[in-house]
Scaffold this motif. Structure first.
Motif, PDB file in Angstrom:
ATOM      1  N   PHE A 135       0.838  -1.202   0.000  1.00 42.81           N
ATOM      2  CA  PHE A 135       0.000   0.000   0.000  1.00 42.81           C
ATOM      3  C   PHE A 135       0.871   1.250   0.000  1.00 42.81           C
ATOM      4  O   PHE A 135       0.592   2.210  -0.736  1.00 42.81           O
ATOM      5  N   MET A 136       1.926   1.269   0.804  1.00 42.49           N
ATOM      6  CA  MET A 136       2.812   2.427   0.878  1.00 42.49           C
ATOM      7  C   MET A 136       3.495   2.692  -0.462  1.00 42.49           C
ATOM      8  O   MET A 136       3.612   3.842  -0.902  1.00 42.49           O
ATOM      9  N   ILE A 137       3.938   1.626  -1.117  1.00 38.70           N
ATOM     10  CA  ILE A 137       4.589   1.771  -2.419  1.00 38.70           C
ATOM     11  C   ILE A 137       3.610   2.315  -3.451  1.00 38.70           C
ATOM     12  O   ILE A 137       3.938   3.204  -4.253  1.00 38.70           O
ATOM     13  N   ASP A 138       2.381   1.812  -3.441  1.00 33.24           N
ATOM     14  CA  ASP A 138       1.368   2.297  -4.375  1.00 33.24           C
ATOM     15  C   ASP A 138       0.982   3.747  -4.076  1.00 33.24           C
ATOM     16  O   ASP A 138       0.772   4.542  -4.997  1.00 33.24           O
ATOM     17  N   ALA A 139       0.889   4.087  -2.780  1.00 32.70           N
ATOM     18  CA  ALA A 139       0.544   5.455  -2.399  1.00 32.70           C
ATOM     19  C   ALA A 139       1.638   6.424  -2.844  1.00 32.70           C
ATOM     20  O   ALA A 139       1.358   7.536  -3.299  1.00 32.70           O
ATOM     21  N   PHE A 140       2.897   5.999  -2.706  1.00 32.23           N
ATOM     22  CA  PHE A 140       4.009   6.836  -3.170  1.00 32.23           C
ATOM     23  C   PHE A 140       3.916   7.078  -4.673  1.00 32.23           C
ATOM     24  O   PHE A 140       4.189   8.187  -5.159  1.00 32.23           O
ATOM     25  N   ALA A 141       3.550   6.050  -5.416  1.00 25.64           N
ATOM     26  CA  ALA A 141       3.471   6.174  -6.871  1.00 25.64           C
ATOM     27  C   ALA A 141       2.416   7.194  -7.301  1.00 25.64           C
ATOM     28  O   ALA A 141       2.521   7.791  -8.375  1.00 25.64           O
ATOM     29  N   LYS A 142       1.392   7.417  -6.469  1.00 24.99           N
ATOM     30  CA  LYS A 142       0.308   8.318  -6.829  1.00 24.99           C
ATOM     31  C   LYS A 142       0.690   9.784  -6.715  1.00 24.99           C
ATOM     32  O   LYS A 142       0.290  10.593  -7.552  1.00 24.99           O
ATOM     33  N   ASP A 143       1.441  10.157  -5.657  1.00 21.10           N
ATOM     34  CA  ASP A 143       1.716  11.585  -5.458  1.00 21.10           C
ATOM     35  C   ASP A 143       3.170  11.905  -5.124  1.00 21.10           C
ATOM     36  O   ASP A 143       3.496  13.062  -4.830  1.00 21.10           O
ATOM     37  N   SER A 144       4.047  10.898  -5.156  1.00 21.72           N
ATOM     38  CA  SER A 144       5.489  11.070  -4.889  1.00 21.72           C
ATOM     39  C   SER A 144       5.789  11.518  -3.469  1.00 21.72           C
ATOM     40  O   SER A 144       6.907  11.974  -3.191  1.00 21.72           O
ATOM     41  N   HIS A 145       4.818  11.407  -2.563  1.00 21.69           N
ATOM     42  CA  HIS A 145       5.076  11.732  -1.164  1.00 21.69           C
ATOM     43  C   HIS A 145       5.666  10.513  -0.458  1.00 21.69           C
ATOM     44  O   HIS A 145       5.090   9.419  -0.505  1.00 21.69           O
ATOM     45  N   SER A 146       6.807  10.693   0.180  1.00 22.96           N
ATOM     46  CA  SER A 146       7.377   9.609   0.974  1.00 22.96           C
ATOM     47  C   SER A 146       6.368   9.155   2.012  1.00 22.96           C
ATOM     48  O   SER A 146       5.564   9.957   2.503  1.00 22.96           O
ATOM     49  N   GLN A 147       6.397   7.872   2.354  1.00 24.57           N
ATOM     50  CA  GLN A 147       5.402   7.274   3.239  1.00 24.57           C
ATOM     51  C   GLN A 147       6.084   6.689   4.479  1.00 24.57           C
ATOM     52  O   GLN A 147       7.137   6.061   4.371  1.00 24.57           O
ATOM     53  N   ILE A 148       5.471   6.895   5.638  1.00 27.92           N
ATOM     54  CA  ILE A 148       5.995   6.357   6.895  1.00 27.92           C
ATOM     55  C   ILE A 148       4.867   5.625   7.610  1.00 27.92           C
ATOM     56  O   ILE A 148       3.796   6.193   7.839  1.00 27.92           O
ATOM     57  N   LEU A 149       5.100   4.368   7.952  1.00 21.22           N
ATOM     58  CA  LEU A 149       4.064   3.560   8.594  1.00 21.22           C
ATOM     59  C   LEU A 149       3.947   3.924  10.068  1.00 21.22           C
ATOM     60  O   LEU A 149       4.957   4.058  10.773  1.00 21.22           O
ATOM     61  N   VAL A 150       2.709   4.083  10.536  1.00 30.70           N
ATOM     62  CA  VAL A 150       2.456   4.427  11.937  1.00 30.70           C
ATOM     63  C   VAL A 150       1.353   3.533  12.488  1.00 30.70           C
ATOM     64  O   VAL A 150       0.531   2.995  11.745  1.00 30.70           O
ATOM     65  N   ASP A 151       1.338   3.413  13.800  1.00 26.52           N
ATOM     66  CA  ASP A 151       0.292   2.647  14.475  1.00 26.52           C
ATOM     67  C   ASP A 151       0.019   3.296  15.823  1.00 26.52           C
ATOM     68  O   ASP A 151       0.924   3.879  16.446  1.00 26.52           O
ATOM     69  N   LYS A 152      -1.211   3.189  16.291  1.00 24.69           N
ATOM     70  CA  LYS A 152      -1.575   3.795  17.567  1.00 24.69           C
ATOM     71  C   LYS A 152      -0.988   2.976  18.711  1.00 24.69           C
ATOM     72  O   LYS A 152      -1.057   1.752  18.723  1.00 24.69           O
TER      73      LYS A 152
END
Length: 294
Positions: A149-166
């Motif tokens: 999901f993070m890789i696909d999300a990056f491909a959409k808008d070129s924003h680096s992605q960082i995984l977080v959890d509560k």
């Protein structure tokens, strides 16, 4: 935009939280069931489409590199005894996946370790997976969904992605905590989407705050997808706490110029670098493997 196919896994840490177990065995090779912890992390990366994995280690971590290599003598002995299936299981890396190892040299922190991968990563965008963090591969394959999901999300808008959890209030001080934009200042909006990944812009991160000063309860899990531009910021980041180059400092610089998103995690994660969590993880993974054999 080309799909991300490179990943960095920093394995240079001495694992002091796991002593004396990690005195002579790299913490990344400590077992979770019948496989070492790093096996699951590399499987996760491969399942998300990663083809080139760069390990950042030091002289005492050659056993990790050996784990991903073929032991020709062992392979020959197993096949001579008719144990071809077992031999095949040991050589499990796909033919189109490459594992490289670079020595970090001086122990100057996570940011320095990531920067050490630049000669191999080159101009590629890439993922970073921390080997201490093992996501649950038995929970509906959610571990692979997060990184994909993070890789696909990056491909959409070129924003680096960082995984977080509560995380719980009593654990906030252990993590980097996301500072959300006003629209997401009420994290209950995120909680409502707990059964799916959600990606949104982040204002910054606060490193290990006390619970009163924490800007949210969303903690960095240990999975990142970075624009190649992060290397330029790391190269110009000065050492800070403990004389180390902090990855979070470079991320803050990246946020200010290009924007960065956080992705909420699905499934469960285990801190395999903490003794209590490691013991819980070992029992869980062993039980799942035994159940699969029944």
């Amino acid at each position: 935009m080309k799909k991300i196919t490179h990943a960095v896994i920093p394995v240079a840490g001495f694992g002091t939280r796991m002593l004396p177990l990690s005195k002579s065995v790299p913490k990344e090779l400590l077992p979770l069931g019948n496989r070492p912890a790093i096996h699951y992390v590399v499987e996760e990366a491969i399942a998300a489409g990663i083809k080139h994995i760069v390990l950042i280690g030091h002289a005492q971590k050659s056993a990790i590199e050996n784990y991903f290599d073929i032991n020709a003598e062992l392979d020959n002995q197993l096949r001579a005894k008719g144990k071809d299936e077992l031999a095949d299981s040991l050589n499990w890396l796909p033919d189109d996946v490459t594992v490289s190892m670079i020595r970090q040299g001086k122990p100057l922190g996570l940011g320095h370790a990531v920067l050490a991968a630049r000669p191999i990563i080159g101009e590629h965008n890439f993922a970073v997976l921390l080997p201490d963090v093992v996501l649950d591969p038995f929970n509906g394959d959610m571990s692979t969904d997060n990184l994909s999901f993070m890789i696909d999300a990056f491909a959409k808008d070129s924003h680096s992605q960082i995984l977080v959890d509560k995380v719980a209030d009593e654990d906030v001080h252990k993590y980097g905590i996301a500072q959300l934009h006003e629209v997401f200042s009420d994290a209950s909006a995120v909680d409502d989407e707990a059964d799916m990944n959600v990606s949104f812009k982040v204002a910054g991160f606060v490193e290990k705050p006390n619970v009163v000063e924490a800007p949210s309860r969303l903690a960095v899990v240990g999975r990142y997808v970075f624009s190649n531009k992060i290397f330029d910021y790391l190269a110009n980041t000065e050492a800070s706490v403990g004389g180390e180059i902090q990855l979070t400092d470079a991320i803050d610089a990246l946020i200010s110029e290009y924007g960065v998103n956080v992705t909420t995690m699905r499934g469960d994660s285990y801190d395999a670098g903490d003794m209590r969590s490691y013991m819980q993880a070992f029992i869980y993974f062993a039980q799942q493997q035994l159940a699969d054999k029944e």
